[in-house]
Design an enzyme around this catalytic site. Sequence first.
Site, PDB file in Angstrom:
ATOM      1  N   LYS A  13       0.822  -1.218   0.000  1.00 13.55           N
ATOM      2  CA  LYS A  13       0.000   0.000   0.000  1.00 13.55           C
ATOM      3  C   LYS A  13       0.853   1.263   0.000  1.00 13.55           C
ATOM      4  CE  LYS A  13      -2.279  -0.810   3.762  1.00 13.55           C
ATOM      5  NZ  LYS A  13      -1.695  -2.100   4.174  1.00 13.55           N
ATOM      6  N   ARG A  88     -10.088   1.352   7.914  1.00 17.19           N
ATOM      7  CA  ARG A  88      -9.548   0.053   8.277  1.00 17.19           C
ATOM      8  C   ARG A  88     -10.566  -0.812   8.993  1.00 17.19           C
ATOM      9  NH1 ARG A  88      -3.678   0.843   7.757  1.00 17.19           N
ATOM     10  NH2 ARG A  88      -2.562  -0.933   8.578  1.00 17.19           N
ATOM     11  N   ARG A 127      11.863  -5.857   5.266  1.00 16.71           N
ATOM     12  CA  ARG A 127      11.862  -4.422   5.589  1.00 16.71           C
ATOM     13  C   ARG A 127      12.415  -4.199   6.996  1.00 16.71           C
ATOM     14  NH1 ARG A 127       6.354  -1.076   5.274  1.00 16.71           N
ATOM     15  NH2 ARG A 127       5.826  -2.286   7.125  1.00 16.71           N
ATOM     16  N   ARG A 133      11.430  -1.089  11.661  1.00 18.41           N
ATOM     17  CA  ARG A 133      10.154  -0.592  12.183  1.00 18.41           C
ATOM     18  C   ARG A 133       9.697  -1.451  13.360  1.00 18.41           C
ATOM     19  NH1 ARG A 133       5.382   0.654   7.892  1.00 18.41           N
ATOM     20  NH2 ARG A 133       4.062  -0.534   9.315  1.00 18.41           N
ATOM     21  N   ARG A 144      -1.020  -8.206  13.065  1.00 15.61           N
ATOM     22  CA  ARG A 144      -1.565  -7.248  12.077  1.00 15.61           C
ATOM     23  C   ARG A 144      -2.379  -7.982  11.014  1.00 15.61           C
ATOM     24  NH1 ARG A 144       4.020  -4.854  10.685  1.00 15.61           N
ATOM     25  NH2 ARG A 144       3.014  -3.799   8.944  1.00 15.61           N
TER      26      ARG A 144
END
Length: 188
Positions: A13, A88, A127, A133, A144
């Site tokens: 996204k 969401r 990532r 992160r 998630r």
Amino acid sequence: MRAVLLGPPGAGKGTQAARLAEQWGIPAISTGDIFRANIKGQTELGRKAQEFTHAGTLVPDEITNAMVRDRLAQDDVVNGFLLDGYPRNPDQAVELDSMLVELDVALDVAIEITADSELVIERLLKRAEIEGRADDTEPVIRKRLEVYATSTAPLTAFYAGRGLLVQVDGIGQVAEVTDRIVAAVESR
Ligand code: B4P
């Protein structure tokens, strides 16, 4: 162009939002990015959001909705916007509807990027190595994905029912996925 971008964590996204915003000359508004910037700056909003984003759960609707309402009141969105990661859940979608009514504008399209769970876990762990992160650890990624399945996935039917949904396969090179999205949206 007024669009929302849906898809599981790691579907691409954020990656696609930046490219599409440039292509269509509209701002990309990422609720996740706004939260991360506020957490980094240790603002009051950041302090409220941190425990949720780090746990991989949704920040409470009243906080998120107020933040989006403020953002959509700014001048740069008058000619369009791409909302990345909002709404969401169905309550946020209803709240977005009421914001758009107040602004006297309508949504043109809901773009859903699809990708299977194992692939997105792999991407997000990659990532994690690069960006570090806080929510890109395997247990939080799984959380998630679970939140996505229970809270966000119902939005597919919500927007399909209105004839606004475009689903695009998120697997492939980044530029290839962008081309697919642009072609699917512009041929509607
Ligand atoms: P987000 O920032 O939206 O995080 P995300 O779903 O993981 O998507 P992101 O955009 O980062 O990843 P992308 O798929 O682009 O949300 C983070 C948190 O904020 C949430 O958990 C929640 O707590 C909170 N939040 C946000 N919005 C909220 C809301 N509306 N209500 C309540 N809470 C909210 O990309 C992932 C990786 O894949 C990247 O590393 C990228 O390089 C790679 N990638 C992308 N496309 C690829 C491709 N085609 N091939 C290979 N790799 C690719």
